[in-house]
Design an enzyme around this catalytic site. Structure first.
Site, mmCIF file in Angstrom:
data_model
loop_
_atom_site.group_PDB
_atom_site.id
_atom_site.type_symbol
_atom_site.label_atom_id
_atom_site.label_comp_id
_atom_site.label_asym_id
_atom_site.label_seq_id
_atom_site.Cartn_x
_atom_site.Cartn_y
_atom_site.Cartn_z
ATOM 1 N N GLY A 210 0.823 -1.202 0.000
ATOM 2 C CA GLY A 210 0.000 0.000 0.000
ATOM 3 C C GLY A 210 0.854 1.247 0.000
ATOM 4 O O GLY A 210 2.044 1.207 -0.317
ATOM 5 N N ASN A 211 0.242 2.371 0.343
ATOM 6 C CA ASN A 211 0.990 3.625 0.451
ATOM 7 C C ASN A 211 0.369 4.489 1.545
ATOM 8 O O ASN A 211 -0.599 4.081 2.193
ATOM 9 C CB ASN A 211 1.027 4.353 -0.897
ATOM 10 C CG ASN A 211 -0.364 4.640 -1.444
ATOM 11 O OD1 ASN A 211 -1.159 5.338 -0.826
ATOM 12 N ND2 ASN A 211 -0.663 4.085 -2.617
#
Length: 398
Positions: A210-211
């Site tokens: 993810g981020n």
């Protein structure tokens, strides 16, 4: 506000007819005068006595009020009203409105109406999504009518869809905004699609790639568009940010889900703003069970995800607009210019991780808008204010 406004409220044969009482209360509270016109089927769900008690006016249902020949003039109603609202509006009534089938008092009133007409569909998801219903809605919109989109529900696919009538408060607010001269209605009648937040790409049942995106910028854009009168669809990744009830939110997790939702929805919208931080890669395989620690290393092979911006750029029709975001760490303007061409975007919103206190998880941002006409640089400011700058640029192009 609606003080002194004359509203014809059309009620049709839907289980949502009981919500008409709340709509009437909301309209009257804002100072409107309400005249109810109800279909014969509508009276099966709510009694005219109840409605009359709330409006202090006799409810109109039939062409002839009494057996002595007294009749209700749909022409007079069309001249009297400042607006007509049909809520709930069934699939049957939609079809009759779209094709001029004047077989009851409500439809003849609609056909005689000189004022703006708003309609709030109410039906099950399958009926709402049927091509016939969608064609009738588009036909009505082409006549200058205003749709108050149905609220969200869940489809068998797990994604959200629409069907049930929007809430009474939202419906009343839509009319109130229409008559509020102080409001910026530059996007009134426009349909805007927005993506926001991160995507999560699963490694195993408990881990993902993810981020750090919080979704704040995308949600600020959605709120700004809604405040300007747009019908907003927000496709949101896994974030905790909340949005107004007037915004139609579709929750997703992965790039695949966002791609499916965006490509399905884009043809029905006037513009798309792609603000989401979508993962560029995902694991080639997803482990069915939690991967246990073993050995000195772990190799995860990645493969590209869908390029949502490029896909919508290929789909874009001449009347549509596409806004893409570019978050860069180096060579910002060069990369943004390349993205402008590759994605077939109308303009790029460029922001950089090199500016402290902006982008991910921050309440502020600092952007540069890059288009074929050149670039515009903006000062650092709250994301709610940045959203105004971006939507100002979009509104000029719609």
């Amino acid at each position: 506000m609606l003080k002194g406004k004359k509203i014809v409220l059309g009620i049709t044969g839907s289980i949502a007819a009981y919500k008409a009482c709340l709509i009437i209360r909301g309209l009257v509270k804002q100072g409107a005068e309400v005249q109810v016109v109800i279909t014969p089927a509508g009276k099966e769900f709510i009694t005219p006595i109840t409605l009359s008690a709330l409006t202090h006016k006799p409810v109109i249902s039939e062409f002839f009020a009494q057996r002595d020949g007294t009749w209700n003039s749909h022409v007079d109603l069309g001249l009297w009203a400042d607006a007509m609202l049909i809520a709930p509006c069934t699939a049957s009534t939609l079809g009759k409105m779209a094709n001029g089938i004047a077989d009851n008092m409500l439809i003849t009133t609609y056909l005689s109406m000189k004022a703006p007409v708003f309609f709030a569909p109410a039906m099950d998801l399958d009926m709402y999504q049927h091509p016939t219903t969608q064609a009738n809605i588009e036909r009505l919109k082409s006549f200058g009518n205003h749709i108050i989109e149905p609220a969200s529900g869940f489809l068998a696919s797990g994604l959200e869809g629409k069907g049930r009538m929007e809430g009474p408060d939202v419906i009343v607010e839509a009319l109130s905004r229409f008559f509020d001269d102080s409001c910026d209605n530059s996007l009134n009648g426009k349909k805007i699609l927005i993506t926001a937040g991160p995507t999560y790409e699963k490694i195993d049942p408990v881990r993902f790639i993810g981020n750090y995106s919080s979704g704040k910028m995308g949600f600020a854009l959605a709120e700004e568009c809604a405040q300007r009168g747009a019908d907003v669809t927000l496709i949101a990744g896994p974030v905790s940010v909340k949005c107004s009830d007037t915004i139609h939110r579709i929750n997703i997790e992965s790039c695949q889900q966002m791609y499916e939702a965006a490509t399905e929805a884009f043809p029905r919208h006037d513009a798309a703003i792609l603000c989401a931080a979508v993962a560029d890669f995902r694991p080639e395989t997803v482990a069915e069970k939690k991967i246990k620690r073993q050995g000195d290393d772990l190799v995860i092979r990645l493969k590209p995800t869908h390029d949502i911006a490029a896909s919508l750029g290929k789909m874009k029709q001449p009347h549509q607009r596409l806004v893409a975001f570019a978050l860069e760490t180096n060579d910002e303007e060069t990369n943004a210019q390349q993205k402008l061409q590759k994605k077939n975007a109308d303009f790029i919103v460029l922001n950089s991780t090199r500016i402290p206190g902006t982008t991910f998880q921050s309440d502020d941002n600092q952007i540069t808008i890059i288009s074929s006409e050149g670039k515009k640089e903006y000062a650092k400011k709250p994301k709610s204010e940045v959203a105004k700058d971006i939507i100002d640029e979009l509104a000029k192009r719609l």
